[in-house]
Scaffold this motif. Structure first.
Motif, PDB file in Angstrom:
ATOM      1  N   UNK A   1      43.338   3.484  22.180  1.00 27.63           N
ATOM      2  CA  UNK A   1      44.275   2.770  21.302  1.00 27.63           C
ATOM      3  C   UNK A   1      44.238   3.259  19.853  1.00 27.63           C
ATOM      4  N   UNK A   2      43.057   3.671  19.385  1.00 31.41           N
ATOM      5  CA  UNK A   2      42.910   3.919  17.950  1.00 31.41           C
ATOM      6  C   UNK A   2      42.395   5.317  17.591  1.00 31.41           C
ATOM      7  N   UNK A   3      41.855   6.056  18.526  1.00 33.97           N
ATOM      8  CA  UNK A   3      41.220   7.323  18.171  1.00 33.97           C
ATOM      9  C   UNK A   3      41.922   8.546  18.724  1.00 33.97           C
ATOM     10  N   UNK A   4      42.965   8.381  19.529  1.00 31.63           N
ATOM     11  CA  UNK A   4      43.640   9.524  20.128  1.00 31.63           C
ATOM     12  C   UNK A   4      44.577  10.176  19.125  1.00 31.63           C
TER      13      UNK A   4
ATOM     14  N   UNK B   1      33.127  15.021  22.152  1.00 32.52           N
ATOM     15  CA  UNK B   1      33.395  16.242  22.904  1.00 32.52           C
ATOM     16  C   UNK B   1      34.833  16.317  23.414  1.00 32.52           C
ATOM     17  N   UNK B   2      35.560  15.208  23.368  1.00 35.58           N
ATOM     18  CA  UNK B   2      36.961  15.216  23.803  1.00 35.58           C
ATOM     19  C   UNK B   2      37.838  15.716  22.661  1.00 35.58           C
ATOM     20  N   UNK B   3      38.565  16.800  22.857  1.00 33.58           N
ATOM     21  CA  UNK B   3      39.316  17.411  21.752  1.00 33.58           C
ATOM     22  C   UNK B   3      40.480  16.583  21.251  1.00 33.58           C
ATOM     23  N   UNK B   4      40.921  15.584  22.014  1.00 29.92           N
ATOM     24  CA  UNK B   4      42.076  14.788  21.597  1.00 29.92           C
ATOM     25  C   UNK B   4      41.673  13.497  20.894  1.00 29.92           C
TER      26      UNK B   4
ATOM     27  N   UNK C   1      39.981  17.106  35.304  1.00 30.71           N
ATOM     28  CA  UNK C   1      39.425  15.777  35.036  1.00 30.71           C
ATOM     29  C   UNK C   1      38.084  15.945  34.352  1.00 30.71           C
ATOM     30  N   UNK C   2      37.713  14.931  33.552  1.00 32.79           N
ATOM     31  CA  UNK C   2      36.492  15.005  32.759  1.00 32.79           C
ATOM     32  C   UNK C   2      35.281  14.437  33.486  1.00 32.79           C
TER      33      UNK C   2
END
Length: 270
Positions: A146-149, A224-227, A83-84
């Motif tokens: 919704x839009x950046x993953x 910082x989130x790689x996805x 978990x982050x």
């Protein structure tokens, strides 16, 4: 005997298969979501795992030239605990304690009545920090999910931003704002509350830096989130803030400018 042995082995094999088919860690039912929410609440209220020194080190990093260091710990946490969001509630509790202390100091400085002092404390702690933070965290999380993953090519697993991590980002971003607009501004009150061009520029510059810093650290948190991809959208408010600062200066000769610190004082104390 052989028949009984075969039957026993069959039952054992079926039990093993059933246990392997639906592992507890991969239960995506509504009960698992509720369990995750309870776990998030337990993390926030577990004072036994508070590390005050670590929280202070993170706060120091956020107001230094290396705020991205704070988000490296989130990456390590994801690798080890899946978990982050923070486990340690010390950062949140310290921030709340600082807000209470400085809000009381403002009430004393403005000689506010008991009712006005409590109202300012309530607005600072509940509205400006908790409610506004929850709203920003929810909207930013929805935008990101919704839009950046983007699906990871090696795992093909669609990951999402945790709400608690989004609120962590808000808390990280809010701390420099607190240092500038609550702590630093307190010592500059005799200057920024004057009715002069210099006071107006200094006051509005404080607010411009504080809110721009907020969105910059917010951008770092999602970057910082790689996805996630195209996280530069979280920097767009900085352009609007800078434009507002310039327009305020342009409007000063025409009587259309305002001093942010004087506006702050009028809303809460006058």
């Amino acid at each position: 005997m052989a028949s009984k042995t075969m039957t026993s082995r069959t039952k054992t094999s079926r039990t093993t298969i059933s246990r392997l088919t639906v592992p507890s860690g991969l239960d995506y039912s509504s009960s698992s979501v509720a369990g995750k929410q309870r776990l998030d609440i337990n993390r926030l209220t577990d004072i036994h795992q508070m590390d005050v020194q670590s929280a202070l080190d993170q706060m120091r990093s956020l107001i230094s030239g290396r705020p991205h260091v704070v988000y490296k710990t989130a990456y390590y946490r994801k690798q080890t605990k899946n978990h982050w969001a923070r486990d340690d509630p010390a950062f949140v509790y310290l921030q709340a304690a600082f807000l209470v202390f400085v809000s009381l100091a403002y009430s004393v400085a403005f000689r506010a009545s008991l009712t006005d002092g409590i109202a300012f404390l309530f607005h600072s702690l509940v509205w400006n920090w908790l409610v506004a933070g929850a709203i920003v965290a929810t909207i930013a999380r929805e935008l990101a999910n919704r839009h950046l993953t983007t699906t990871q090519s090696n795992t093909h697993v669609q990951q999402t931003v945790e709400w608690m991590y989004a609120f962590d980002i808000h808390c990280n971003s809010f701390f420099p704002c607190f240092c500038i607009l609550y702590a630093l501004q307190f010592f500059l009150l005799p200057i920024v509350l004057r009715n002069s061009l210099l006071s107006l520029i200094l006051s509005n510059l404080l607010y411009t830096i504080a809110f721009s810093w907020y969105w910059y650290i917010t951008h770092l948190g999602y970057r910082s989130l790689p996805f996630l991809t195209n996280t530069e959208v979280f920097l767009f408010p900085v352009a609007a803030i800078l434009l507002l600062f310039v327009l305020n200066l342009v409007g000063y000769p025409f009587g259309l400018a305002w001093n942010a610190s004087r506006l702050f004082a009028q809303i809460y104390f006058y």
